[in-house]
Design an enzyme around this catalytic site. Structure first.
Site, PDB file in Angstrom:
ATOM      1  N   GLU A  77       0.865  -1.180   0.000  1.00  0.00           N
ATOM      2  CA  GLU A  77       0.000   0.000   0.000  1.00  0.00           C
ATOM      3  C   GLU A  77       0.896   1.223   0.000  1.00  0.00           C
ATOM      4  OE1 GLU A  77      -3.133   0.099   2.962  1.00  0.00           O
ATOM      5  OE2 GLU A  77      -2.966   2.276   3.136  1.00  0.00           O
ATOM      6  N   GLU A  82      -2.122  11.577   3.890  1.00  0.00           N
ATOM      7  CA  GLU A  82      -3.220  11.350   4.811  1.00  0.00           C
ATOM      8  C   GLU A  82      -3.216  12.471   5.846  1.00  0.00           C
ATOM      9  OE1 GLU A  82      -4.037   6.882   5.782  1.00  0.00           O
ATOM     10  OE2 GLU A  82      -1.854   7.155   5.700  1.00  0.00           O
TER      11      GLU A  82
END
Length: 199
Positions: A77, A82
């Site tokens: 990933e 974020e």
């Protein structure tokens, strides 16, 4: 998910909102349409402002992956950007793989308080080669993760990934200090997503 305006910009808008007794949040990806390997990808994003509950992200997952035979985190990933609303303006980049992931507290991550992530557009980018993943905020390097050459447990990033933009609500991280439903509806705005390939 819709198209709207931010000043003179036409932007993609991802919205988190309450409808009845449920909260819905926006997500868009290019799965099944566009994926790539060993490129540079960037997006210009203005994040939402809230006291807690929101978890906006710009990230990538492997295309066409069989999760029963190649489960997360071993499949890999790539988290380009974020932020969680309760930690305003602190943006982070991370990678996850079998050796390095948050379930065993070994994830490779870096964060920075950029001050205006929730009031201005900023460019979040990842440069991906066979040798490294480099992450940038407005052209300034935030983190480098190098291919250690020790195999898939550390470097599963050998196949195509597709980009994802989402505005999640709650969750283990997004809601770790509670949620602020009074902020709804609320939006994340995306000016552009660009992918570059070296000649």
């Amino acid at each position: 998910v819709s198209v709207g305006k931010d000043g003179d910009k036409s932007v993609l808008i991802l919205t988190a909102e309450r409808k009845g007794n449920k909260i819905y949040s926006g997500r868009i990806n290019s799965k099944g349409k566009k994926s790539f390997k060993y490129r540079k990808i960037e997006a210009s994003i203005k994040l939402p402002k809230t006291n807690g509950g929101l978890w906006p992200a710009f990230w990538m997952m492997p295309v066409g992956n069989n999760y029963s035979t190649n489960p997360w985190p071993g499949c890999g990933e790539i988290d380009i950007m974020e932020e969680v609303g309760v930690d305003a303006n602190i943006v982070s980049s991370s990678i996850h793989c079998a050796a390095y992931n948050h379930t065993i507290n070994t994830q490779k991550t870096a964060s920075r308080n950029i001050g205006t992530a929730e009031s201005e557009f900023h460019v979040y980018a990842c440069e991906w080669t066979p040798d490294y993943l480099k992450f940038f905020v407005d052209g300034t390097e935030l983190m480098t993760f190098k291919n250690e050459g020790s195999g898939k447990n550390v470097w599963p990033f050998t196949y195509a990934f597709y980009p994802i933009l989402n505005l999640a609500w709650g969750g283990d991280w997004g809601g770790y200090k509670g949620v602020d439903e009074s902020a709804l509806p609320i939006t994340m705005k995306v000016d552009y997503v660009r992918v570059f390939q070296k000649k």
